[in-house]
Scaffold this motif. Structure first.
Motif, PDB file in Angstrom:
ATOM      1  N   GLU A 155       0.862  -1.183   0.000  1.00  0.00           N
ATOM      2  CA  GLU A 155       0.000   0.000   0.000  1.00  0.00           C
ATOM      3  C   GLU A 155       0.899   1.234   0.000  1.00  0.00           C
ATOM      4  N   PHE A 156       0.646   2.155  -0.914  1.00  0.00           N
ATOM      5  CA  PHE A 156       1.407   3.399  -0.990  1.00  0.00           C
ATOM      6  C   PHE A 156       0.478   4.564  -0.675  1.00  0.00           C
ATOM      7  N   PRO A 157       0.925   5.534   0.119  1.00  0.00           N
ATOM      8  CA  PRO A 157       0.086   6.692   0.439  1.00  0.00           C
ATOM      9  C   PRO A 157       0.151   7.757  -0.651  1.00  0.00           C
ATOM     10  N   HIS A 158       0.010   7.324  -1.898  1.00  0.00           N
ATOM     11  CA  HIS A 158       0.109   8.225  -3.047  1.00  0.00           C
ATOM     12  C   HIS A 158      -0.966   7.850  -4.065  1.00  0.00           C
ATOM     13  N   PRO A 159      -1.392   8.808  -4.888  1.00  0.00           N
ATOM     14  CA  PRO A 159      -2.379   8.503  -5.923  1.00  0.00           C
ATOM     15  C   PRO A 159      -1.808   7.603  -7.019  1.00  0.00           C
ATOM     16  N   GLN A 160      -2.696   6.900  -7.713  1.00  0.00           N
ATOM     17  CA  GLN A 160      -2.287   5.988  -8.791  1.00  0.00           C
ATOM     18  C   GLN A 160      -1.419   6.698  -9.825  1.00  0.00           C
ATOM     19  N   GLU A 161      -1.782   7.921 -10.173  1.00  0.00           N
ATOM     20  CA  GLU A 161      -1.055   8.654 -11.216  1.00  0.00           C
ATOM     21  C   GLU A 161       0.426   8.793 -10.866  1.00  0.00           C
ATOM     22  N   LYS A 162       0.704   9.021  -9.591  1.00  0.00           N
ATOM     23  CA  LYS A 162       2.088   9.213  -9.156  1.00  0.00           C
ATOM     24  C   LYS A 162       2.879   7.901  -9.284  1.00  0.00           C
ATOM     25  N   LEU A 163       2.282   6.797  -8.881  1.00  0.00           N
ATOM     26  CA  LEU A 163       2.940   5.501  -9.026  1.00  0.00           C
ATOM     27  C   LEU A 163       3.083   5.131 -10.497  1.00  0.00           C
ATOM     28  N   TRP A 164       2.065   5.435 -11.288  1.00  0.00           N
ATOM     29  CA  TRP A 164       2.117   5.142 -12.726  1.00  0.00           C
ATOM     30  C   TRP A 164       3.317   5.835 -13.363  1.00  0.00           C
ATOM     31  N   ARG A 165       3.535   7.097 -13.005  1.00  0.00           N
ATOM     32  CA  ARG A 165       4.698   7.826 -13.543  1.00  0.00           C
ATOM     33  C   ARG A 165       5.992   7.099 -13.184  1.00  0.00           C
ATOM     34  N   ALA A 166       6.109   6.631 -11.941  1.00  0.00           N
ATOM     35  CA  ALA A 166       7.331   5.947 -11.504  1.00  0.00           C
ATOM     36  C   ALA A 166       7.528   4.618 -12.225  1.00  0.00           C
ATOM     37  N   LEU A 167       6.428   4.017 -12.678  1.00  0.00           N
ATOM     38  CA  LEU A 167       6.502   2.746 -13.396  1.00  0.00           C
ATOM     39  C   LEU A 167       6.734   2.915 -14.896  1.00  0.00           C
ATOM     40  N   THR A 168       6.504   4.135 -15.415  1.00  0.00           N
ATOM     41  CA  THR A 168       6.515   4.299 -16.872  1.00  0.00           C
ATOM     42  C   THR A 168       7.456   5.368 -17.409  1.00  0.00           C
ATOM     43  N   PRO A 173      11.137   6.679 -17.966  1.00  0.00           N
ATOM     44  CA  PRO A 173      12.499   6.117 -17.875  1.00  0.00           C
ATOM     45  C   PRO A 173      13.398   6.722 -16.806  1.00  0.00           C
ATOM     46  N   HIS A 174      13.366   8.035 -16.617  1.00  0.00           N
ATOM     47  CA  HIS A 174      14.253   8.629 -15.603  1.00  0.00           C
ATOM     48  C   HIS A 174      13.837   8.207 -14.194  1.00  0.00           C
ATOM     49  N   LEU A 175      12.544   7.974 -13.979  1.00  0.00           N
ATOM     50  CA  LEU A 175      12.083   7.511 -12.673  1.00  0.00           C
ATOM     51  C   LEU A 175      12.323   6.004 -12.517  1.00  0.00           C
ATOM     52  N   ILE A 176      12.109   5.241 -13.587  1.00  0.00           N
ATOM     53  CA  ILE A 176      12.394   3.797 -13.548  1.00  0.00           C
ATOM     54  C   ILE A 176      13.859   3.578 -13.178  1.00  0.00           C
ATOM     55  N   GLU A 177      14.729   4.380 -13.762  1.00  0.00           N
ATOM     56  CA  GLU A 177      16.169   4.253 -13.480  1.00  0.00           C
ATOM     57  C   GLU A 177      16.469   4.519 -12.008  1.00  0.00           C
ATOM     58  N   ALA A 178      15.715   5.421 -11.386  1.00  0.00           N
ATOM     59  CA  ALA A 178      15.961   5.785  -9.994  1.00  0.00           C
ATOM     60  C   ALA A 178      15.628   4.653  -9.018  1.00  0.00           C
ATOM     61  N   TRP A 179      14.721   3.751  -9.396  1.00  0.00           N
ATOM     62  CA  TRP A 179      14.357   2.673  -8.457  1.00  0.00           C
ATOM     63  C   TRP A 179      14.606   1.265  -8.993  1.00  0.00           C
ATOM     64  N   LEU A 180      14.782   1.102 -10.301  1.00  0.00           N
ATOM     65  CA  LEU A 180      14.948  -0.239 -10.857  1.00  0.00           C
ATOM     66  C   LEU A 180      16.246  -0.336 -11.653  1.00  0.00           C
ATOM     67  N   MET A 181      16.210   0.084 -12.918  1.00  0.00           N
ATOM     68  CA  MET A 181      17.385   0.029 -13.787  1.00  0.00           C
ATOM     69  C   MET A 181      17.228   1.040 -14.913  1.00  0.00           C
ATOM     70  N   LYS A 182      18.330   1.291 -15.609  1.00  0.00           N
ATOM     71  CA  LYS A 182      18.276   2.101 -16.822  1.00  0.00           C
ATOM     72  C   LYS A 182      17.433   1.352 -17.838  1.00  0.00           C
ATOM     73  N   SER A 183      16.680   2.112 -18.655  1.00  0.00           N
ATOM     74  CA  SER A 183      15.859   1.460 -19.674  1.00  0.00           C
ATOM     75  C   SER A 183      15.505   2.441 -20.779  1.00  0.00           C
ATOM     76  N   ASP A 184      14.990   1.880 -21.851  1.00  0.00           N
ATOM     77  CA  ASP A 184      14.432   2.692 -22.940  1.00  0.00           C
ATOM     78  C   ASP A 184      12.942   2.370 -23.036  1.00  0.00           C
ATOM     79  N   PHE A 185      12.325   2.244 -21.869  1.00  0.00           N
ATOM     80  CA  PHE A 185      10.914   1.886 -21.756  1.00  0.00           C
ATOM     81  C   PHE A 185      10.004   2.964 -22.329  1.00  0.00           C
ATOM     82  N   GLN A 186       8.928   2.534 -22.949  1.00  0.00           N
ATOM     83  CA  GLN A 186       7.818   3.402 -23.355  1.00  0.00           C
ATOM     84  C   GLN A 186       6.539   2.629 -23.066  1.00  0.00           C
ATOM     85  N   VAL A 220      11.551   6.828  -3.995  1.00  0.00           N
ATOM     86  CA  VAL A 220      11.490   7.652  -5.204  1.00  0.00           C
ATOM     87  C   VAL A 220      10.133   8.354  -5.315  1.00  0.00           C
ATOM     88  N   VAL A 221       9.061   7.611  -5.094  1.00  0.00           N
ATOM     89  CA  VAL A 221       7.711   8.182  -5.208  1.00  0.00           C
ATOM     90  C   VAL A 221       7.494   9.239  -4.140  1.00  0.00           C
TER      91      VAL A 221
END
Length: 137
Positions: free
Chosen positions: A16-29, A31-44, A131-132
């Motif tokens: 459970e995260f005390p943040h709105p879905q939109e904020k978590l969605w940004r962290a999951l999608t 690339p600069h945020l994905i890199e901060a918690w997971l790995m470097k990527s060229d995700f889209q 990160v979130v």
């Protein structure tokens, strides 16, 4: 169902995260945020998009299989003989968002990968939480 299919294992991490879905969605999608918690990527966040996660130990070949903005994201996760699928599900709660990650596809002979994922995703979730929390709403 054959015997091997019955033995395929799945790692599930939910939090459970005390943040709105939109904020978590940004962290999951994003690339600069994905890199901060997971790995470097060229995700889209585009169904069919091929991308890689990159780390010191190597890379993971992936392809986006499902995108339902702020609700569901799924992609293949293929690395070092492991062919799996990672699915993220975001559900609104009274206090924020329930985030569920499911990685399925671990064969019986992939005990090391399975145990590594169980440990690794807990670590990634902890970093994601940090990160979130830092990101502006």
């Amino acid at each position: 169902m054959n015997a091997i299919a019955e033995q395929i294992r799945t790692v599930v991490v939910e939090r459970e995260f005390p943040h709105p879905q939109e904020k978590l969605w940004r962290a999951l999608t994003q690339p600069h945020l994905i890199e901060a918690w997971l790995m470097k990527s060229d995700f889209q966040p585009v169904s069919g998009h091929h991308f890689n996660f990159r780390a010191e130990w190597g890379s993971v070949d992936c392809q986006v299989t499902e995108v339902e903005p702020i609700r569901t994201l799924a992609y293949t996760w293929n690395a070092m003989g492991l062919e799996s699928v990672v699915t993220w599900t975001l559900e609104p709660t009274a206090g924020g968002t329930h985030l569920r990650m499911e990685q399925t596809g671990f064969r019986p002979d992939q005990e090391q990968a399975y145990q590594g994922a169980k440990h690794g995703w807990q670590h990634f979730f902890n970093t994601l939480e940090q990160v979130v929390a830092k990101e502006a709403d």
